[in-house]
Scaffold this motif. Sequence first.
Motif, PDB file in Angstrom:
ATOM      1  N   THR A 132      46.502  26.669  44.583  1.00 26.67           N
ATOM      2  CA  THR A 132      45.804  27.635  43.738  1.00 26.67           C
ATOM      3  C   THR A 132      45.022  28.591  44.615  1.00 26.67           C
ATOM      4  O   THR A 132      44.965  28.448  45.842  1.00 26.67           O
ATOM      5  N   PHE A 133      44.412  29.572  43.949  1.00 26.81           N
ATOM      6  CA  PHE A 133      43.542  30.518  44.634  1.00 26.81           C
ATOM      7  C   PHE A 133      42.212  29.824  44.942  1.00 26.81           C
ATOM      8  O   PHE A 133      41.761  28.968  44.182  1.00 26.81           O
ATOM      9  N   CYS A 164      43.825  32.386  35.022  1.00 27.73           N
ATOM     10  CA  CYS A 164      43.534  33.673  35.676  1.00 27.73           C
ATOM     11  C   CYS A 164      44.794  34.445  36.060  1.00 27.73           C
ATOM     12  O   CYS A 164      44.742  35.653  36.285  1.00 27.73           O
ATOM     13  N   VAL A 216      45.641  24.599  36.640  1.00 30.89           N
ATOM     14  CA  VAL A 216      45.800  26.032  36.914  1.00 30.89           C
ATOM     15  C   VAL A 216      47.226  26.407  36.526  1.00 30.89           C
ATOM     16  O   VAL A 216      48.164  25.745  36.975  1.00 30.89           O
ATOM     17  N   LEU A 237      35.104  30.713  35.437  1.00 32.79           N
ATOM     18  CA  LEU A 237      35.292  29.287  35.742  1.00 32.79           C
ATOM     19  C   LEU A 237      33.953  28.590  35.986  1.00 32.79           C
ATOM     20  O   LEU A 237      33.687  27.515  35.436  1.00 32.79           O
ATOM     21  N   GLN A 279      40.944  41.083  37.458  1.00 35.31           N
ATOM     22  CA  GLN A 279      40.897  41.753  38.756  1.00 35.31           C
ATOM     23  C   GLN A 279      42.121  42.683  38.866  1.00 35.31           C
ATOM     24  O   GLN A 279      43.117  42.508  38.169  1.00 35.31           O
ATOM     25  N   ALA A 287      39.201  30.480  44.531  1.00 35.69           N
ATOM     26  CA  ALA A 287      38.097  30.553  43.562  1.00 35.69           C
ATOM     27  C   ALA A 287      38.089  29.385  42.584  1.00 35.69           C
ATOM     28  O   ALA A 287      37.032  29.002  42.070  1.00 35.69           O
ATOM     29  N   THR A 288      39.260  28.797  42.302  1.00 38.00           N
ATOM     30  CA  THR A 288      39.317  27.642  41.396  1.00 38.00           C
ATOM     31  C   THR A 288      38.429  26.523  41.939  1.00 38.00           C
ATOM     32  O   THR A 288      37.669  25.890  41.200  1.00 38.00           O
ATOM     33  N   ILE A 321      49.468  28.218  37.638  1.00 42.20           N
ATOM     34  CA  ILE A 321      49.552  29.027  38.839  1.00 42.20           C
ATOM     35  C   ILE A 321      50.821  29.885  38.836  1.00 42.20           C
ATOM     36  O   ILE A 321      51.865  29.444  38.346  1.00 42.20           O
ATOM     37  N   ASN A 323      33.896  38.373  36.311  1.00 42.21           N
ATOM     38  CA  ASN A 323      35.169  38.097  36.988  1.00 42.21           C
ATOM     39  C   ASN A 323      35.663  36.692  36.647  1.00 42.21           C
ATOM     40  O   ASN A 323      34.960  35.921  35.973  1.00 42.21           O
ATOM     41  N   GLY A 324      36.863  36.377  37.128  1.00 43.08           N
ATOM     42  CA  GLY A 324      37.464  35.077  36.835  1.00 43.08           C
ATOM     43  C   GLY A 324      36.732  33.933  37.519  1.00 43.08           C
ATOM     44  O   GLY A 324      36.603  32.844  36.956  1.00 43.08           O
ATOM     45  N   THR A 325      36.255  34.178  38.734  1.00 36.42           N
ATOM     46  CA  THR A 325      35.517  33.148  39.467  1.00 36.42           C
ATOM     47  C   THR A 325      34.314  32.687  38.655  1.00 36.42           C
ATOM     48  O   THR A 325      34.072  31.483  38.499  1.00 36.42           O
TER      49      THR A 325
HETATM   50  C1  PLP Z   1      42.226  35.616  40.585  1.00 31.66           C
HETATM   51  C2  PLP Z   1      42.017  34.173  40.362  1.00 31.66           C
HETATM   52  C3  PLP Z   1      40.749  33.623  40.167  1.00 31.66           C
HETATM   53  C4  PLP Z   1      39.477  34.410  40.340  1.00 31.66           C
HETATM   54  O1  PLP Z   1      39.412  35.565  39.593  1.00 31.66           O
HETATM   55  P1  PLP Z   1      38.500  36.806  40.112  1.00 31.66           P
HETATM   56  O2  PLP Z   1      38.481  37.713  38.930  1.00 31.66           O
HETATM   57  O3  PLP Z   1      39.188  37.392  41.292  1.00 31.66           O
HETATM   58  O4  PLP Z   1      37.158  36.270  40.431  1.00 31.66           O
HETATM   59  C5  PLP Z   1      40.653  32.276  39.884  1.00 31.66           C
HETATM   60  N1  PLP Z   1      41.740  31.494  39.805  1.00 31.66           N
HETATM   61  C6  PLP Z   1      42.978  31.975  40.012  1.00 31.66           C
HETATM   62  C7  PLP Z   1      44.151  31.065  39.898  1.00 31.66           C
HETATM   63  C8  PLP Z   1      43.156  33.334  40.311  1.00 31.66           C
HETATM   64  O5  PLP Z   1      44.389  33.797  40.548  1.00 31.66           O
END
Ligand code: PLP
Length: 460
Positions: free
Chosen positions: A136-137, A210, A182, A115, A234, A139-140, A184, A110-112
């Motif tokens: 930002t989200f 992401c 990001v 990173l 995702q 997870a960043t 964003i 996944n994106g998390t």
């Molecule tokens: C969705 C997202 C992530 C995390 O990605 P996942 O695949 O949901 O883990 C990280 N950063 C940003 C800016 C995102 O939108």
Amino acid sequence: MIVYMDTQKNNGRRDFLRTGALLGATVMASPLSTFSSNSSSSSKPAILGGRSIWSDKQWPQWPRWNPETDERRLLEVVRSGVWSRGRTTAEFEQKWAAMVGTDRSLAVVNGTNALATAINSFGIGPGDEVLVPPYTFIATVSAILFNGAMPVFVDVDPATFQIDPRKMAAKITSKTKAILPVHILGLPADMDAIMAIAKQHKLLVIEDACQAHLAEYGGRKVGSIGHAGCFSFQNSKNLPIGEGGAITSNDQLFMDRCSSYHSYGLPAGSFNPLDTGMLGSKLRFTEYQAAIGLVMLERLQEETDVRHSNATYLAAMISEIPGITPYQLYPKVDKGAFHLFPFRYDPSGFSGLSRDSFLTALRAEGVPCSGGYVPLNTQPFIQASFNSPLFQQLYPGKDVDFQSFTEKNQCPLNDKLCEEAVWLTQNMLLGPRTDMDEIAMAIGRIHHNAADIVKSLPTN
Ligand SMILES: *Cc1c(COP(=O)(O)O)cnc(C)c1O
């Protein structure tokens, strides 16, 4: 005309008028004039009992799946019994790297974790500081904290919604190791300015792309400009696989380290951790994720172009309405990915109608929308991280005192932006131009009747 719309930036009213003149008033009527001259009952907003503009309308579905064209590859993989990482994943990585414009790409869960892996593989950890935007989200910021590193928040430029490079120098210390811009909402951050600061201070740049698949800045795709790029696949993202992510880079040793880390710390390419030892995780892609990803890749460019073009058109239309300020793009941005379509809302242009009531009224018209992010720099998960054994044992007490952290990390422009923002989702930009006209009309109708709406509400 299409070419004109595609290349124009969002310059507000002047451009709208020029565009309107080009397209002809009947094709692209101003949302204001349409509703000021419309005295029929349909001009009554839905929230006051009028007919909703879109009572029986379906927005474009997301994700898109066409059984006839999309299932062949997936069935092949499922029937082969090779479900763990194999040649389908390698093919997906190759194609993704080629589209982004980097030598390498590594698919991960996944994106998390894309990173977190990138941060780890650059050797960023306890005691290191990473510059990051508060808009930002979550997870960043989590990805920085997982690694025991310290997020340092840099305020945003509300006009673009992006991290403001002009605010970075003041935040750089001897502990700063990296900038984590990001892109964003899918809109590119100002990468020239960010890369210049990084070069001057010898910092790494990890792009959180992401939300920004195939967004372009200065003729390059985001995720190929910094030292590494991170993507999410995702379900809601512009390249949806349910779950999934990727790291992109031209740095071979870094990519080998990422590859090793994502597979138990086993040897990868020129990187042989068996000599030195290496703590790895397990973050591998599956073959059926790759099979779905390959299908999605085929239409990503076309979908990105449609979103950019519709967003440009919609932004020009709604910039006519007092109280509505659409996003701005940096001059070097060629294309936005528009994971979200943002504008800022000012109640004073709407007879004092609050943002929340505006959102309610817009939803009543059949236009899904949200107010977006809350400020991340004051959220309790940061305090919880600081209270964890990891941070308590790695940092002196004053560095993990949450109150002094929030005082040092104030971002007043972002606080205001979080109160003003309105988002529409990316799938709403995939329909025909007439959908954009309808969105603009819905906003125009609320604007025209704002005083009556305010009067009708028990609380606003
Ligand atoms: C969705 C997202 C992530 C995390 O990605 P996942 O695949 O949901 O883990 C990280 N950063 C940003 C800016 C995102 O939108």
